[in-house]
Structure formats: structure tokens, C-alpha cells
Motif scaffolding. Structure first.
Motif, mmCIF file in Angstrom:
data_model
loop_
_atom_site.group_PDB
_atom_site.id
_atom_site.type_symbol
_atom_site.label_atom_id
_atom_site.label_comp_id
_atom_site.label_asym_id
_atom_site.label_seq_id
_atom_site.Cartn_x
_atom_site.Cartn_y
_atom_site.Cartn_z
ATOM 1 N N LEU A 1 0.822 -1.205 0.000
ATOM 2 C CA LEU A 1 0.000 0.000 0.000
ATOM 3 C C LEU A 1 0.861 1.262 0.000
ATOM 4 C CD1 LEU A 1 -2.881 1.171 0.216
ATOM 5 C CD2 LEU A 1 -2.548 1.149 2.686
ATOM 6 N N VAL A 2 1.894 1.284 0.818
ATOM 7 C CA VAL A 2 2.777 2.451 0.896
ATOM 8 C C VAL A 2 3.524 2.666 -0.419
ATOM 9 C CG1 VAL A 2 4.843 3.349 2.027
ATOM 10 C CG2 VAL A 2 2.992 2.414 3.392
ATOM 11 N N THR A 3 3.988 1.593 -1.053
ATOM 12 C CA THR A 3 4.713 1.755 -2.320
ATOM 13 C C THR A 3 3.809 2.278 -3.416
ATOM 14 O OG1 THR A 3 4.366 -0.582 -2.823
ATOM 15 C CG2 THR A 3 6.469 0.019 -1.848
ATOM 16 N N VAL A 4 2.567 1.849 -3.455
ATOM 17 C CA VAL A 4 1.639 2.362 -4.466
ATOM 18 C C VAL A 4 1.383 3.853 -4.239
ATOM 19 C CG1 VAL A 4 -0.754 2.232 -5.274
ATOM 20 C CG2 VAL A 4 0.567 0.146 -4.958
ATOM 21 N N ILE A 5 1.215 4.256 -3.000
ATOM 22 C CA ILE A 5 0.987 5.674 -2.698
ATOM 23 C C ILE A 5 2.211 6.504 -3.058
ATOM 24 C CG2 ILE A 5 0.635 7.315 -0.805
ATOM 25 C CD1 ILE A 5 -1.177 5.176 0.477
ATOM 26 N N ILE A 6 3.394 6.025 -2.707
ATOM 27 C CA ILE A 6 4.620 6.769 -3.019
ATOM 28 C C ILE A 6 4.829 6.872 -4.523
ATOM 29 C CG2 ILE A 6 7.144 6.673 -2.864
ATOM 30 C CD1 ILE A 6 6.798 5.657 -0.009
#
Length: 102
Positions: A54-59
Motif C-alpha cells: 500500500l505504501v509503495t503504491v501511494i509513493i
């Protein structure tokens, strides 16, 4: 709502969210959080995997937005740069994994 990119002037019309759609999203989110919260300690890695994903997609989305709007890069240039970086990252991961095993 109508939005446009200051660099390429692509106009996007965003429909406003309807209450029934927001209710569906809330129910889905509650179901996901309930499923994640009820995991046993053995699925500890799965929680971290989902969080990291989730964090990598947002970044990635934020970087793409910043590079396009503030950096002035076109979508094609961003895509080409990302595709060129993939082999470099893969080689770095393999190198550090081998170094750690020794």
C-alpha cells in the motif's frame, strides 16, 4: 469537478462521489480491516506485506504526480525512466542478498 494539468493541459472531469458509493467503500474498508485485525500471529508477515504494498503504491503515485506537475516531465518520459530503473534495482537486490548470505 473539472481539473487540468498545467503542463500538458489534459482536462479531466471528475464526477462527485454519491452517498451509496461512499457507503460501499466504507463497508469494504471495514471488512478489510476486520480481516486484517483477526489474523493470527503467524500471518504477521502478510500484514507487513500488505502495508508495504500500500505504501509503495501511494509513493509511486505521489512521485509520478510531482514529476509530472512540478518537474515538467511527460507521462512517457516518466514511464521510460521507471522501466530503465527496474533492472538496476533488481541487480542491486540480488547483489545485496548474495553479500548477506556470505
Amino acid at each position: 469537478m473539472i481539473a487540468s494539468c498545467p503542463n500538458c493541459a489534459v482536462v479531466v472531469e471528475w464526477p462527485t462521489a454519491k452517498p451509496e458509493i461512499l457507503d460501499k467503500v466504507r463497508k469494504f474498508g471495514a471488512t478489510c480491516f476486520r480481516a486484517i485485525g483477526s489474523m493470527d500471529p503467524l500471518s504477521f508477515r502478510l500484514r507487513y506485506f500488505v502495508a508495504i504494498l500500500l505504501v509503495t503504491v501511494i509513493i509511486a503515485g505521489l512521485l509520478r504526480h510531482v514529476l509530472h506537475v512540478n518537474g515538467g516531465f511527460s507521462r512517457e518520459e516518466i514511464r521510460a525512466g521507471a522501466l530503465m530503473v527496474i533492472p538496476v534495482v533488481a541487480l542491486a537486490i540480488m547483489f545485496f542478498q548474495r553479500k548477506r548470505q556470505r
